[in-house]
Motif scaffolding. Structure first.
Motif, PDB file in Angstrom:
ATOM      1  N   SER A 192      95.329 105.177  34.417  1.00 24.12           N
ATOM      2  CA  SER A 192      95.065 105.552  35.404  1.00 24.12           C
ATOM      3  C   SER A 192      94.324 107.329  35.235  1.00 24.12           C
ATOM      4  O   SER A 192      93.459 107.847  35.818  1.00 24.12           O
ATOM      5  CB  SER A 192      96.367 106.014  36.376  1.00 24.12           C
ATOM      6  N   LYS A 193      94.908 107.927  34.202  1.00 27.80           N
ATOM      7  CA  LYS A 193      94.459 108.878  34.025  1.00 27.80           C
ATOM      8  C   LYS A 193      93.378 109.324  33.369  1.00 27.80           C
ATOM      9  O   LYS A 193      91.940 109.410  33.190  1.00 27.80           O
ATOM     10  CB  LYS A 193      95.441 109.670  32.284  1.00 27.80           C
ATOM     11  N   ASN A 194      92.857 107.587  33.079  1.00 26.16           N
ATOM     12  CA  ASN A 194      91.113 106.753  32.032  1.00 26.16           C
ATOM     13  C   ASN A 194      90.708 107.042  33.262  1.00 26.16           C
ATOM     14  O   ASN A 194      88.866 105.994  33.136  1.00 26.16           O
ATOM     15  CB  ASN A 194      91.504 106.515  30.968  1.00 26.16           C
ATOM     16  N   GLY A 195      91.287 107.378  34.429  1.00 27.67           N
ATOM     17  CA  GLY A 195      89.907 106.811  35.825  1.00 27.67           C
ATOM     18  C   GLY A 195      90.282 105.223  36.672  1.00 27.67           C
ATOM     19  O   GLY A 195      89.861 104.759  37.102  1.00 27.67           O
ATOM     20  N   GLY A 196      91.370 104.811  35.473  1.00 30.83           N
ATOM     21  CA  GLY A 196      91.551 103.176  36.129  1.00 30.83           C
ATOM     22  C   GLY A 196      91.974 103.073  37.966  1.00 30.83           C
ATOM     23  O   GLY A 196      92.809 103.927  38.255  1.00 30.83           O
ATOM     24  N   ASN A 197      91.955 102.413  38.633  1.00 34.68           N
ATOM     25  CA  ASN A 197      91.999 102.388  39.719  1.00 34.68           C
ATOM     26  C   ASN A 197      93.621 100.945  39.988  1.00 34.68           C
ATOM     27  O   ASN A 197      93.345 100.151  38.784  1.00 34.68           O
ATOM     28  CB  ASN A 197      91.383 101.437  40.862  1.00 34.68           C
ATOM     29  N   LEU A 198      94.497 101.472  40.351  1.00 34.68           N
ATOM     30  CA  LEU A 198      96.110 100.172  40.602  1.00 34.68           C
ATOM     31  C   LEU A 198      96.187 100.372  42.001  1.00 34.68           C
ATOM     32  O   LEU A 198      96.297 100.770  43.065  1.00 34.68           O
ATOM     33  CB  LEU A 198      96.558 101.791  40.282  1.00 34.68           C
ATOM     34  N   VAL A 199      96.566  98.590  42.037  1.00 37.09           N
ATOM     35  CA  VAL A 199      97.494  98.309  43.171  1.00 37.09           C
ATOM     36  C   VAL A 199      98.584  97.684  43.228  1.00 37.09           C
ATOM     37  O   VAL A 199      98.782  97.300  41.977  1.00 37.09           O
ATOM     38  CB  VAL A 199      96.490  97.609  44.358  1.00 37.09           C
ATOM     39  N   ASP A 254      74.314  91.713  34.147  1.00 38.66           N
ATOM     40  CA  ASP A 254      76.090  91.352  33.420  1.00 38.66           C
ATOM     41  C   ASP A 254      77.052  91.842  34.170  1.00 38.66           C
ATOM     42  O   ASP A 254      77.247  92.811  33.040  1.00 38.66           O
ATOM     43  CB  ASP A 254      75.897  91.310  31.827  1.00 38.66           C
ATOM     44  N   GLN A 255      76.341  92.469  35.226  1.00 37.92           N
ATOM     45  CA  GLN A 255      77.559  93.802  35.995  1.00 37.92           C
ATOM     46  C   GLN A 255      78.733  92.938  36.574  1.00 37.92           C
ATOM     47  O   GLN A 255      78.604  92.595  37.914  1.00 37.92           O
ATOM     48  CB  GLN A 255      76.424  94.322  36.572  1.00 37.92           C
ATOM     49  N   LYS A 256      79.713  92.814  35.486  1.00 39.02           N
ATOM     50  CA  LYS A 256      81.358  92.380  36.066  1.00 39.02           C
ATOM     51  C   LYS A 256      82.036  93.599  35.870  1.00 39.02           C
ATOM     52  O   LYS A 256      81.823  94.233  35.908  1.00 39.02           O
ATOM     53  CB  LYS A 256      81.618  91.489  35.163  1.00 39.02           C
ATOM     54  N   ILE A 257      82.998  93.369  36.924  1.00 40.77           N
ATOM     55  CA  ILE A 257      84.071  94.431  36.771  1.00 40.77           C
ATOM     56  C   ILE A 257      85.621  93.731  36.281  1.00 40.77           C
ATOM     57  O   ILE A 257      85.780  92.674  36.868  1.00 40.77           O
ATOM     58  CB  ILE A 257      84.345  94.157  38.280  1.00 40.77           C
ATOM     59  N   PHE A 259      91.170  93.213  49.498  1.00 35.26           N
ATOM     60  CA  PHE A 259      91.338  93.386  48.054  1.00 35.26           C
ATOM     61  C   PHE A 259      89.641  93.078  47.367  1.00 35.26           C
ATOM     62  O   PHE A 259      89.492  93.355  45.803  1.00 35.26           O
ATOM     63  CB  PHE A 259      91.900  91.852  48.023  1.00 35.26           C
ATOM     64  N   TYR A 260      89.036  92.029  47.769  1.00 36.50           N
ATOM     65  CA  TYR A 260      87.615  92.830  47.525  1.00 36.50           C
ATOM     66  C   TYR A 260      87.371  93.678  47.004  1.00 36.50           C
ATOM     67  O   TYR A 260      86.481  94.176  46.467  1.00 36.50           O
ATOM     68  CB  TYR A 260      87.001  91.463  48.180  1.00 36.50           C
ATOM     69  N   ASN A 261      86.942  94.895  48.067  1.00 38.78           N
ATOM     70  CA  ASN A 261      87.176  96.165  47.914  1.00 38.78           C
ATOM     71  C   ASN A 261      87.702  96.332  47.299  1.00 38.78           C
ATOM     72  O   ASN A 261      87.297  98.336  46.542  1.00 38.78           O
ATOM     73  CB  ASN A 261      86.583  96.913  49.637  1.00 38.78           C
ATOM     74  N   PHE A 262      89.091  96.373  46.875  1.00 37.64           N
ATOM     75  CA  PHE A 262      89.702  97.452  45.947  1.00 37.64           C
ATOM     76  C   PHE A 262      88.928  97.016  45.005  1.00 37.64           C
ATOM     77  O   PHE A 262      88.737  98.012  44.032  1.00 37.64           O
ATOM     78  CB  PHE A 262      90.911  96.414  45.950  1.00 37.64           C
ATOM     79  N   GLY A 263      88.405  95.441  44.451  1.00 38.39           N
ATOM     80  CA  GLY A 263      87.647  95.619  42.859  1.00 38.39           C
ATOM     81  C   GLY A 263      86.647  96.393  43.112  1.00 38.39           C
ATOM     82  O   GLY A 263      86.367  96.385  42.045  1.00 38.39           O
ATOM     83  N   LYS A 264      85.885  95.915  44.052  1.00 40.85           N
ATOM     84  CA  LYS A 264      84.514  96.248  44.184  1.00 40.85           C
ATOM     85  C   LYS A 264      84.284  98.384  43.996  1.00 40.85           C
ATOM     86  O   LYS A 264      83.341  98.835  43.048  1.00 40.85           O
ATOM     87  CB  LYS A 264      83.323  96.370  45.321  1.00 40.85           C
ATOM     88  N   LEU A 265      85.408  98.712  44.541  1.00 46.91           N
ATOM     89  CA  LEU A 265      85.346 100.331  44.812  1.00 46.91           C
ATOM     90  C   LEU A 265      85.226 101.433  42.913  1.00 46.91           C
ATOM     91  O   LEU A 265      85.755 101.952  42.971  1.00 46.91           O
ATOM     92  CB  LEU A 265      85.822 101.163  45.248  1.00 46.91           C
ATOM     93  N   SER A 266      86.596 100.035  42.233  1.00 43.36           N
ATOM     94  CA  SER A 266      86.786 100.109  40.912  1.00 43.36           C
ATOM     95  C   SER A 266      85.800 100.670  40.005  1.00 43.36           C
ATOM     96  O   SER A 266      86.026 101.005  38.977  1.00 43.36           O
ATOM     97  CB  SER A 266      87.930  99.610  40.804  1.00 43.36           C
ATOM     98  N   PHE A 267      84.730  99.737  40.162  1.00 43.08           N
ATOM     99  CA  PHE A 267      84.241 100.817  39.441  1.00 43.08           C
ATOM    100  C   PHE A 267      82.489 100.690  39.915  1.00 43.08           C
ATOM    101  O   PHE A 267      82.171  99.472  41.013  1.00 43.08           O
ATOM    102  CB  PHE A 267      83.702  99.289  37.939  1.00 43.08           C
ATOM    103  N   LYS A 268      81.684 101.159  40.796  1.00 43.19           N
ATOM    104  CA  LYS A 268      80.502 101.246  40.572  1.00 43.19           C
ATOM    105  C   LYS A 268      79.575 100.945  40.586  1.00 43.19           C
ATOM    106  O   LYS A 268      78.834 102.309  39.634  1.00 43.19           O
ATOM    107  CB  LYS A 268      80.895 102.787  41.582  1.00 43.19           C
ATOM    108  N   HIS A 269      79.135  99.566  40.066  1.00 40.05           N
ATOM    109  CA  HIS A 269      77.597  99.559  39.176  1.00 40.05           C
ATOM    110  C   HIS A 269      76.608 100.189  39.770  1.00 40.05           C
ATOM    111  O   HIS A 269      76.640 100.161  40.560  1.00 40.05           O
ATOM    112  CB  HIS A 269      77.912  98.175  39.015  1.00 40.05           C
TER     113      HIS A 269
END
Length: 649
Positions: free
Chosen positions: A371-378, A306-309, A496-506
């Motif tokens: 962003s201050k709470n740790g979220g990544n932005l494109v 159940d690990q989705k970003i 763009f795939y790695n934008f997503g994968k690096l935003s949360f390191k499951h």
């Protein structure tokens, strides 16, 4: 011959005193007349001659007596070293995993430790470096206690680092004699690590009695569907061919699958297991084979389905994003600015501002909080953007400032291959692909920006701006087909795939011990609480950074043993992690010490710890002579007594 107290030898000058006394001692002889004068004259001559001989003998014995006493007090000795200098031996004992194997006499590490204990001298001082600890200026007793408790460790230390530490210590030991001794199997060590400025040392090689090894290199998943998946196990064989090697897979302690496989000489082979999907899988792969290294015959991995970003795109609706952010790995949502559910922003891991013309105050406020709470932005700019609204957002994010639009056709030619965004994307640098172009772009100036992809003039096309808690990715050009053909480039997918994968390191399938591992855990914890990583044998608190909806963990120093570990929130398990040893520890790659000696004449090599320390002890052995000179003084005194008593002139 050397002297411990050479200043005493100045007293030898005092020997002139008895000589002078002897030479200038005057005696008056009285003549008594007798009738037979001829007979008396002969008797006087004989008496004077005998008396002179006796006096010379007494003088000689006294000179010998005083000389022997003076030499005895100067404490003479025979040795290759000065007696007032201490012998300081610097010992490196390699206790890496590769030394926990069998040699001709038994376990390499334990036998090496025992031989050091048996052959070191009580008189010397020791400094011991292992892969995990350093013990400075210890006695033989202290050294023995350390070596009796030594265990193998997954920690690594490079030999140049060891020698550099020893050299820094040697510079402070000007009044000591020193010797550097390296006891290791010299695994993954190369001649170019040693230079002309490397201090002299003695190298003792620990050699295994077997020269073949089979190890589990890594695992990966393929062909996953709703019911099952294929687990690919990469097995590496070093040495002779091996037949019918049993390999088993367990989920926790339950056997899931087992098969036998054969391996050709010095090859790698991928073995596939078809496994039914399960919500959680605590995997263990075991090879039943007796070879050089037993630690690499077991491999651990974990699975959680159940690990989705969560990815949210705000702005222009485009097809390529929904194709990249597939439903298997991402929860992807697209919405216009007007239709955005602002309450869902805090639940996202990545937000893409996709060609928004004007960033409203409410959107800006939510993005800043995100962003201050740790979220990544494109951020992808619109060709007709309101530059003031963009710069207002970037200013509040401490991300710099964009410049007015530049209309210039530029090729996108430069890729920063070392950037984490392209990790494991390219097997080699690509130089022959068709370069995408842009018609216009918005340059950004930021002190925290690093280039990911650049134009032909080396200005940035995609840049990363890091702040304390998150990353902002600025794409300097609109990706509308009228302005750029970048979305047709092969780069669009990994970027763009790695934008997503690096935003949360499951949690990954597995992690390596003694490497920096970063894991994001979806949870909320109080300020005074921490997450712990535990298993049945070990427990530690990793470095952690708390955000609104996640905790980022970083582990490197711990753990030290392979296995499956649980991430605990209080007493609740919220994640399973698998750690394995570094695969370099399994390599049968050892330095040839003879080649090393050819390249550096200052190095001595040996296969025996006992012989090395016996040679050191022999060179440092002191043969004291003061007892012999004291005996000589006593003999001289006895001779003088005998001469005085029994010699009658």
């Amino acid at each position: 011959m050397q002297f411990k107290n050479p200043a005493v030898l100045y007293f030898l000058a005092l020997l002139i005193i008895p000589i002078l006394v002897h030479l200038f001692q005057l005696q008056k002889f009285v003549k008594v007349p007798f009738s037979n004068v001829a007979f008396l004259q002969k008797l006087v001559q004989q008496t004077r001659k005998s008396s002179r001989i006796k006096k010379w003998l007494i003088l000689a014995t006294r000179l010998l007596l005083f000389t022997a006493i003076i030499l005895a007090f100067s404490q003479p000795y025979f040795s290759d070293k000065k007696s007032n200098l201490k012998q300081h031996n610097f010992i490196y004992l390699d206790n890496s995993l590769s030394t926990n194997t069998t040699g001709e006499k038994g376990n390499l590490l334990q036998i090496a430790a025992q031989e050091i204990i048996e052959n070191v001298s009580e008189k010397d001082v020791y400094s011991l470096q292992t892969n995990s600890d350093f013990y400075d200026e210890i006695t033989k007793t202290e050294l023995k206690n350390v070596l009796l408790d030594i265990k193998e460790t997954s920690k690594k230390i490079e030999l140049p680092t060891v020698l550099l530490k020893f050299q820094s210590k040697l510079e402070n030991k000007t009044n000591d004699l020193s010797k550097v001794i390296l006891v290791s199997d010299f695994q993954n060590t190369y001649i170019n690590m040693f230079t002309n400025v490397t201090p002299p040392f003695s190298a003792i090689k620990l050699a295994s009695s077997t020269k073949t090894n089979i190890s589990i290199d890594s695992v990966f998943i393929s062909n996953s569907n709703a019911t099952n998946f294929i687990l690919n196990v990469l097995v590496k064989n070093q040495g002779e061919a091996k037949n019918n090697i049993p390999i088993a897979i367990y989920n926790d302690s339950k056997l899931i699958s087992k098969l036998s496989s054969s391996f050709e000489k010095d090859t790698q082979k991928t073995i596939q297991f078809k496994i039914q999907n399960q919500k959680e899988f605590k995997g263990k792969i075991a090879i039943n084979f007796n070879d050089t290294f037993p630690f690499d015959n077991v491999f651990y991995f974990t699975l959680k389905n159940d690990q989705k970003i969560n990815v949210l795109s705000i702005g222009k609706d485009v097809d390529f994003l929904s194709k990249i952010y597939n439903k298997k790995e991402f929860n992807f949502t697209q919405s216009t600015v007007q239709n955005t559910n602002y309450n869902s922003i805090s639940k996202q891991q990545l937000i893409i501002l996709n060609e928004v013309e004007n960033i409203s105050e409410i959107v800006s406020k939510k993005i800043i909080e995100f962003s201050k709470n740790g979220g990544n932005l494109v951020i992808i700019p619109n060709e007709k953007l309101d530059i003031n609204s963009y710069n207002s957002l970037l200013k509040n994010l401490n991300a710099g400032k964009i410049q007015p639009k530049k209309i210039d056709t530029l090729k996108i030619t430069n890729i920063n291959y070392t950037h984490p965004l392209f990790q494991n994307v390219f097997s080699k640098k690509v130089t022959n692909f068709q370069y995408p172009t842009v018609q216009s772009h918005f340059p950004i100036s930021s002190k925290n920006a690093s280039n990911i992809v650049s134009f032909e003039n080396n200005t940035s096309f995609i840049s990363q701006i890091k702040n304390a808690k998150s990353s902002i990715y600025w794409i300097s050009s609109s990706l509308d087909r009228k302005n750029s053909n970048f979305i047709n480039s092969p780069l669009i997918v990994p970027v763009f795939y790695n934008f997503g994968k690096l935003s949360f390191k499951h949690a990954q399938l597995f992690y390596r011990i003694d490497a920096e591992n970063k894991i994001d855990i979806k949870t909320n914890i109080d300020k005074d609480k921490v997450l712990r990583i535990v298993n049945s044998e070990n427990s530690f608190i990793p470095l952690q950074q708390k955000f609104q909806n996640k905790v980022s963990l970083t582990s490197k120093i711990q753990p030290l043993k392979a296995g499956i570990y649980s991430v605990l929130k209080d007493t609740d398990t919220i994640q399973q992690l698998a750690y394995n040893y570094q695969k370099e520890e399994s390599l049968l790659n050892f330095l040839d010490l003879n080649e090393l000696k050819k390249s550096n004449k200052k190095i001595t090599i040996s296969n025996s710890i006992a012989n090395t320390f016996k040679e050191i002890n022999k060179k440092n052995e002191v043969h004291w002579l003061w007892k012999w000179f004291l005996s000589l003084a006593i003999v001289s005194l006895l001779l003088e007594i005998l001469i005085l008593k029994f010699y009658k002139p």
